[in-house]
Write an enzyme that holds these catalytic residues in place. Structure first.
Site, short mmCIF file in Angstrom:
data_model
loop_
_atom_site.label_atom_id
_atom_site.label_comp_id
_atom_site.label_asym_id
_atom_site.label_seq_id
_atom_site.Cartn_x
_atom_site.Cartn_y
_atom_site.Cartn_z
N ARG A 148 32.20 33.34 52.92
CA ARG A 148 32.75 33.63 54.24
C ARG A 148 31.75 33.37 55.35
O ARG A 148 32.13 33.08 56.48
CB ARG A 148 33.17 35.10 54.32
CG ARG A 148 34.34 35.46 53.44
CD ARG A 148 34.55 36.94 53.44
NE ARG A 148 33.36 37.57 52.85
CZ ARG A 148 33.24 38.85 52.59
NH1 ARG A 148 34.21 39.68 52.88
NH2 ARG A 148 32.14 39.33 52.04
N HIS A 178 40.86 35.65 48.71
CA HIS A 178 40.66 35.30 47.29
C HIS A 178 41.74 34.32 46.83
O HIS A 178 41.47 33.33 46.15
CB HIS A 178 40.73 36.56 46.40
CG HIS A 178 39.66 37.56 46.66
ND1 HIS A 178 39.93 38.90 46.86
CD2 HIS A 178 38.31 37.44 46.73
CE1 HIS A 178 38.80 39.55 47.04
NE2 HIS A 178 37.80 38.69 46.97
N SER A 225 37.53 43.01 50.77
CA SER A 225 38.16 44.11 50.03
C SER A 225 37.68 45.46 50.54
O SER A 225 38.47 46.41 50.62
CB SER A 225 37.85 43.98 48.53
OG SER A 225 38.45 42.82 48.00
N LYS A 255 31.75 52.72 38.24
CA LYS A 255 32.25 52.49 39.59
C LYS A 255 33.64 53.10 39.75
O LYS A 255 34.46 53.03 38.84
CB LYS A 255 32.29 50.99 39.87
CG LYS A 255 32.61 50.63 41.30
CD LYS A 255 32.47 49.13 41.52
CE LYS A 255 32.89 48.78 42.93
NZ LYS A 255 32.82 47.35 43.19
#
Length: 154
Positions: free
Chosen positions: A90, A18, A127, A42
Site C-alpha cells: 500500500r 486483498h 484490516s 492471537k
C-alpha cells in the site's frame, strides 16, 4: 512445473484490497493458495471458519484455494510446493517491511516474493482500521465484500 503462489495473512477480515490483489494475480499463477495464518496466542475478531468461507465465496471456479495453517509461512510454502509468495503493497512502509521479509524468505527457502502495488482506491484500507470501525458500530461494507460470512468471535 506449476507456478503456485501463497498469499499469506491473518485476513481478519479479508478486505476489498486483498481481493483486488488476488484478482490481479490470478492470471500470473497456475494456483494461488490463500494461506490463513492462525496463531493461537492471537485474539481474532472473526472466527477462522467464517474467514475461510468468506474468502472462498469471493473466488468461485477460479484457481484459488483457501487453507488455514500454523507455523512458519516458508514451511507452509514447502508443504504446498509453492515457489512464490504474493504480497500487496500500500505504501513505502509496507515495502520496507515486506522487502526485509522477502529477502529473509529467499535466504531461508529460496522462495521468491512477488509484490503487487495496491490500486489507489484501496491504499488506505487495512484490516486493523476495519476492525476498529466494526467494534465501534460503523458500517464496513464499502471495505469488505460478502459480510454475511463473517462471524465475530465471542
Amino acid at each position: 512445473m506449476k507456478r503456485i503462489a501463497i498469499f499469506p495473512g491473518s485476513f481478519d477480515p479479508f478486505t476489498k484490497g486483498h481481493e483486488n490483489i488476488v484478482q490481479r494475480a490470478i492470471p500470473l499463477f497456475d494456483e494461488i493458495v490463500i494461506g490463513l495464518g492462525v496463531n493461537n496466542k492471537k485474539q481474532y475478531m472473526f472466527d477462522t471458519e467464517s474467514r475461510i468461507k468468506h474468502i472462498q465465496s469471493l473466488f468461485p471456479n477460479q484457481n484459488v484455494v483457501v487453507e488455514a495453517y500454523t507455523g512458519l509461512t516458508v514451511d507452509f510454502c514447502k508443504e504446498k510446493k509453492a515457489g512464490y509468495l504474493l504480497r500487496g503493497l500500500r505504501n513505502t512502509n509496507d515495502f520496507e517491511f515486506e522487502k526485509a521479509i522477502g529477502q529473509m524468505n529467499k535466504d531461508l527457502n529460496g522462495i521468491e516474493t512477488v509484490f503487487l502495488i495496491t490500486d489507489k482506491e484501496f491504499g488506505a484500507v487495512s484490516s486493523t482500521i476495519i476492525r476498529e470501525i466494526k467494534i465501534n458500530g460503523g458500517d464496513v461494507s464499502q471495505f469488505v465484500t460478502n459480510l454475511n460470512f463473517l462471524i465475530i468471535n465471542k
